[in-house]
Design a protein around this motif. Structure first.
Motif, PDB file in Angstrom:
ATOM      1  N   LYS A   1       0.850  -1.195   0.000  1.00 26.28           N
ATOM      2  CA  LYS A   1       0.000   0.000   0.000  1.00 26.28           C
ATOM      3  C   LYS A   1       0.888   1.249   0.000  1.00 26.28           C
ATOM      4  CE  LYS A   1      -4.150   2.039   1.942  1.00 26.28           C
ATOM      5  NZ  LYS A   1      -5.231   1.910   2.929  1.00 26.28           N
ATOM      6  N   ILE A   2       0.616   2.111  -0.946  1.00 25.45           N
ATOM      7  CA  ILE A   2       1.457   3.297  -1.148  1.00 25.45           C
ATOM      8  C   ILE A   2       1.168   4.334  -0.064  1.00 25.45           C
ATOM      9  CG2 ILE A   2       2.026   5.145  -2.768  1.00 25.45           C
ATOM     10  CD1 ILE A   2       0.877   3.182  -4.970  1.00 25.45           C
ATOM     11  N   GLN A   3       2.236   4.966   0.417  1.00 26.01           N
ATOM     12  CA  GLN A   3       2.105   6.037   1.402  1.00 26.01           C
ATOM     13  C   GLN A   3       2.069   7.369   0.631  1.00 26.01           C
ATOM     14  OE1 GLN A   3       5.635   4.202   3.384  1.00 26.01           O
ATOM     15  NE2 GLN A   3       4.557   4.692   5.283  1.00 26.01           N
ATOM     16  N   TRP A   4       0.846   7.819   0.359  1.00 26.87           N
ATOM     17  CA  TRP A   4       0.699   9.035  -0.460  1.00 26.87           C
ATOM     18  C   TRP A   4       0.950  10.308   0.339  1.00 26.87           C
ATOM     19  CZ3 TRP A   4       0.939   8.230  -5.350  1.00 26.87           C
ATOM     20  CH2 TRP A   4       0.360   7.100  -5.942  1.00 26.87           C
ATOM     21  N   GLU A   5       0.737  10.237   1.671  1.00 27.86           N
ATOM     22  CA  GLU A   5       0.780  11.444   2.486  1.00 27.86           C
ATOM     23  C   GLU A   5       2.204  11.996   2.639  1.00 27.86           C
ATOM     24  OE1 GLU A   5       0.307   8.385   3.453  1.00 27.86           O
ATOM     25  OE2 GLU A   5       1.437   7.967   5.278  1.00 27.86           O
ATOM     26  N   PRO A   6       2.334  13.314   2.929  1.00 28.72           N
ATOM     27  CA  PRO A   6       3.650  13.873   3.212  1.00 28.72           C
ATOM     28  C   PRO A   6       4.220  13.244   4.492  1.00 28.72           C
ATOM     29  CG  PRO A   6       2.045  15.597   2.769  1.00 28.72           C
ATOM     30  CD  PRO A   6       1.285  14.322   2.934  1.00 28.72           C
ATOM     31  N   PRO A   7       5.498  13.077   4.669  1.00 31.41           N
ATOM     32  CA  PRO A   7       6.531  13.525   3.726  1.00 31.41           C
ATOM     33  C   PRO A   7       6.887  12.474   2.680  1.00 31.41           C
ATOM     34  CG  PRO A   7       7.579  12.673   5.678  1.00 31.41           C
ATOM     35  CD  PRO A   7       6.094  12.525   5.897  1.00 31.41           C
ATOM     36  N   TYR A   8       6.088  11.370   2.610  1.00 31.25           N
ATOM     37  CA  TYR A   8       6.477  10.268   1.715  1.00 31.25           C
ATOM     38  C   TYR A   8       6.110  10.559   0.248  1.00 31.25           C
ATOM     39  CZ  TYR A   8       6.721   8.195   6.330  1.00 31.25           C
ATOM     40  OH  TYR A   8       7.006   7.963   7.646  1.00 31.25           O
ATOM     41  N   ASN A   9       4.978  11.198   0.049  1.00 28.50           N
ATOM     42  CA  ASN A   9       4.589  11.623  -1.309  1.00 28.50           C
ATOM     43  C   ASN A   9       4.652  10.492  -2.338  1.00 28.50           C
ATOM     44  OD1 ASN A   9       4.295  14.344  -0.390  1.00 28.50           O
ATOM     45  ND2 ASN A   9       6.518  14.547  -0.474  1.00 28.50           N
ATOM     46  N   GLY A  10       4.048   9.382  -1.970  1.00 26.60           N
ATOM     47  CA  GLY A  10       4.060   8.226  -2.872  1.00 26.60           C
ATOM     48  C   GLY A  10       5.245   7.322  -2.610  1.00 26.60           C
ATOM     49  N   GLY A  11       5.508   7.063  -1.346  1.00 31.09           N
ATOM     50  CA  GLY A  11       6.646   6.198  -0.992  1.00 31.09           C
ATOM     51  C   GLY A  11       6.184   4.812  -0.593  1.00 31.09           C
ATOM     52  N   ARG A  12       7.142   3.942  -0.466  1.00 38.93           N
ATOM     53  CA  ARG A  12       6.864   2.583   0.015  1.00 38.93           C
ATOM     54  C   ARG A  12       7.893   2.237   1.104  1.00 38.93           C
ATOM     55  NH1 ARG A  12       3.279  -0.298  -3.424  1.00 38.93           N
ATOM     56  NH2 ARG A  12       3.305   0.232  -5.649  1.00 38.93           N
ATOM     57  N   GLY A  13       7.421   1.606   2.186  1.00 37.64           N
ATOM     58  CA  GLY A  13       8.301   1.203   3.282  1.00 37.64           C
ATOM     59  C   GLY A  13       8.845  -0.202   3.084  1.00 37.64           C
ATOM     60  N   HIS A  14       9.420  -0.766   4.143  1.00 35.88           N
ATOM     61  CA  HIS A  14      10.027  -2.106   4.082  1.00 35.88           C
ATOM     62  C   HIS A  14       8.929  -3.175   4.194  1.00 35.88           C
ATOM     63  CE1 HIS A  14      13.769  -0.092   6.136  1.00 35.88           C
ATOM     64  NE2 HIS A  14      13.515   0.404   4.939  1.00 35.88           N
ATOM     65  N   TRP A  15       9.151  -4.312   3.509  1.00 34.28           N
ATOM     66  CA  TRP A  15       8.121  -5.361   3.547  1.00 34.28           C
ATOM     67  C   TRP A  15       8.759  -6.738   3.357  1.00 34.28           C
ATOM     68  CZ3 TRP A  15       3.398  -4.525   5.274  1.00 34.28           C
ATOM     69  CH2 TRP A  15       2.427  -5.524   5.119  1.00 34.28           C
ATOM     70  N   GLY A  16       8.815  -7.509   4.440  1.00 37.53           N
ATOM     71  CA  GLY A  16       9.428  -8.833   4.369  1.00 37.53           C
ATOM     72  C   GLY A  16       8.433  -9.978   4.336  1.00 37.53           C
ATOM     73  N   SER A  17       7.138  -9.670   4.399  1.00 36.49           N
ATOM     74  CA  SER A  17       6.134 -10.746   4.418  1.00 36.49           C
ATOM     75  C   SER A  17       5.990 -11.434   3.068  1.00 36.49           C
ATOM     76  CB  SER A  17       4.778 -10.191   4.842  1.00 36.49           C
ATOM     77  OG  SER A  17       4.827  -9.763   6.182  1.00 36.49           O
ATOM     78  N   ALA A  18       6.184 -10.676   1.991  1.00 33.65           N
ATOM     79  CA  ALA A  18       6.100 -11.248   0.641  1.00 33.65           C
ATOM     80  C   ALA A  18       6.937 -10.374  -0.280  1.00 33.65           C
ATOM     81  CB  ALA A  18       4.663 -11.304   0.155  1.00 33.65           C
ATOM     82  N   PHE A  19       7.796 -10.987  -1.052  1.00 30.34           N
ATOM     83  CA  PHE A  19       8.571 -10.231  -2.030  1.00 30.34           C
ATOM     84  C   PHE A  19       9.016 -11.178  -3.136  1.00 30.34           C
ATOM     85  CE2 PHE A  19      12.908 -11.464  -0.500  1.00 30.34           C
ATOM     86  CZ  PHE A  19      12.593 -11.932   0.770  1.00 30.34           C
ATOM     87  N   SER A  20       9.741 -10.642  -4.109  1.00 29.78           N
ATOM     88  CA  SER A  20      10.106 -11.435  -5.293  1.00 29.78           C
ATOM     89  C   SER A  20      11.613 -11.621  -5.402  1.00 29.78           C
ATOM     90  CB  SER A  20       9.596 -10.760  -6.573  1.00 29.78           C
ATOM     91  OG  SER A  20       8.194 -10.673  -6.573  1.00 29.78           O
ATOM     92  N   ALA A  21      11.987 -12.682  -6.097  1.00 33.59           N
ATOM     93  CA  ALA A  21      13.376 -12.911  -6.497  1.00 33.59           C
ATOM     94  C   ALA A  21      13.330 -13.475  -7.919  1.00 33.59           C
ATOM     95  CB  ALA A  21      14.077 -13.875  -5.549  1.00 33.59           C
ATOM     96  N   LEU A  22      14.457 -13.410  -8.595  1.00 38.23           N
ATOM     97  CA  LEU A  22      14.546 -13.912  -9.976  1.00 38.23           C
ATOM     98  C   LEU A  22      15.826 -14.723 -10.099  1.00 38.23           C
ATOM     99  CD1 LEU A  22      13.992 -11.817 -13.203  1.00 38.23           C
ATOM    100  CD2 LEU A  22      16.166 -13.003 -12.850  1.00 38.23           C
ATOM    101  N   VAL A  23      15.741 -15.842 -10.801  1.00 37.59           N
ATOM    102  CA  VAL A  23      16.938 -16.635 -11.092  1.00 37.59           C
ATOM    103  C   VAL A  23      16.938 -16.994 -12.574  1.00 37.59           C
ATOM    104  CG1 VAL A  23      17.322 -17.606  -8.794  1.00 37.59           C
ATOM    105  CG2 VAL A  23      15.760 -18.752 -10.368  1.00 37.59           C
TER     106      VAL A  23
END
Length: 443
Positions: free
Chosen positions: A346-368
């Motif tokens: 979920k994007i953090q639209w509010e200031p001071p992030y202005n469309g930022g994203r935080g850290h997330w270890g519950s699900a992410f991607s890798a490529l091989v």
């Protein structure tokens, strides 16, 4: 964030009694899959690890979620089809989309850690910190099993990092100094690429040779004791060092030997030229190369940053895959793309992030890609918003063990702990580390 494993661990698996008669079919499947993976012979000789320092967004790269709405996908709402039917990736990765048949995407990576240092340690070692053992990273383990002990005779250390260290942990862990990487420093986009200890800016090769000659002229001790074993050992070290500075070692990092056309195709920037340098290191037999790719910790202005970063990554990675393939090196070279975690769906639209994203270890991607891993495959999936793993959780130790398997390193091979502690290349069930099993789907 508290870590909550989304799948049963091997220890839990055994304790749950699934190996008993009622669970026998599932147990047989698990055991037969592992046996099948072990029985296959790995074909990989080298690894190029593209380390997304800071943690790249999985939704904005290889696991797009346009159906989740603009609060999740932001302006990247039109993922593109790849050359493999059914696989879509971010619209800013068109060149990689043309080569999806060369790589597999793991969309169900998980460990639940949202801190940079801990996440990095976990993804690089397969283990959690805190049990008083400093475990070695994948690169150091590969260096231990496939480096000098295995007959490696290259001038460049078997584990090399372009261009900065991975973070605040010891890459070699308890294996010690011998298995630390060569960290190049410098910038491969500059000519010359000033590799620390190898290439000195402003000092020509001729001047280097003159300096060495002057040193020999002043060395009265060697002339007085020509048969000294200790001085002979020092002489051997000097010859090896100068072979690296003035011989083939330095030539590996001289990217000017490549055509302008090829250098342009990689991109005339630090990451593009790092990928080119990595290919040259593979050609020299270097076993494990990490490209430490900075700039992905996008707490603020995520999309503004990615509009610059993703095209750069797309161009360089796609050229790397194509170049390795055309030179017949992709079958023996694993390309591994990953960071320490993903970013908040979920994007953090509010200031001071202005469309930022935080850290997330519950699900992410890798490529091989390469090294015997199948291409054109998806492993696992995340839920509709990319927040949790939907199926087939893959933990760092699963991916690491699969890479070892492709390199013909037995994941259960023992490492030499200085205090005699029994430590295997990857965790065992007795250590209580969550694991989902080797990636038999793509091995």
């Amino acid at each position: 964030m508290k870590h909550e494993p989304t799948s049963i661990s091997r220890r839990g698996f055994l304790r749950s009694g699934l190996c008993s008669v009622p669970g026998l079919p599932l147990a047989n499947h698990f055991c037969s899959s592992a046996s099948a993976a072990r029985s296959k012979t790995g074909t990989a000789k080298s690894v190029i690890q593209i380390w997304m320092w800071g943690g790249a967004s999985h939704l904005d790269t290889f696991d797009p979620k346009p159906e989740a709405g603009s609060d999740y996908c932001g302006p990247f709402s039109k993922p593109i089809e790849t050359n493999v039917p059914g696989i879509r990736i971010c619209e800013l990765l068109p060149e990689l989309a043309k080569q999806a048949d060369k790589y597999s995407i793991i969309r169900s990576m998980t460990h639940g850690i949202n801190a940079h240092e801990t996440g990095t340690y976990l993804v690089q070692t397969g283990r959690m910190p805190g049990d008083s053992v400093s475990y070695p990273s994948v690169g150091s383990v590969v260096s231990y099993f496939k480096g000098y002990r295995a007959g490696y005779q290259g001038m460049i250390p078997p584990y090399t990092v372009l261009t900065k260290r991975l973070g605040r942990f010891s890459e070699a862990g308890f294996l010690g100094q011998r298995y630390k990487p060569l960290v190049t420093g410098g910038d491969p986009a500059q000519d010359p690429f000033a590799v620390e200890g190898v290439v000195v800016e402003g000092i020509s090769e001729r001047r280097q040779k003159e300096r060495r000659e002057l040193m020999h002229n002043l060395d009265m001790l060697s002339k007085a004791m020509p048969r000294s074993p200790k001085l002979a050992a020092l002489k051997k070290c000097e010859n090896e060092a100068y072979s690296l500075i003035l011989g083939d070692g330095a030539a590996v990092f001289d990217l000017a030997q490549e055509s302008d056309e090829l250098r342009e195709s990689y991109g005339r920037n630090t990451f593009g030229q790092s990928c080119l340098a990595a290919r040259r290191l593979v050609e020299q037999g270097v076993r494990f190369i990490t490209i430490n790719y900075e700039g992905w910790d996008t707490h603020k202005n995520n999309f503004t940053t990615l509009r610059q970063k993703l095209p750069e990554m797309d161009q360089a990675m796609a050229t790397l895959l194509k170049d390795l393939s055309e030179r017949g090196l992709l079958d023996s070279t694993i390309v591994w793309w990953s960071g320490e975690f993903g970013r908040t769906p979920k994007i953090q639209w509010e200031p001071p992030y202005n469309g930022g994203r935080g850290h997330w270890g519950s699900a992410f991607s890798a490529l091989v890609a390469g090294g015997g891993f199948k291409g054109g495959q998806l492993v696992g999936s995340s839920d509709a918003r990319g927040e949790t793993v939907k199926d087939r959780p893959v933990y760092p130790c699963d991916l690491i063990g699969s890479i070892y398997q492709r390199l013909c390193i037995n994941p259960l091979e023992k490492l030499p702990h200085p205090l005699g502690k029994t430590v295997h290349a990857t965790p065992t069930a007795e250590e209580g580390v969550p694991m989902g099993g080797l990636l038999t789907e793509i091995i």
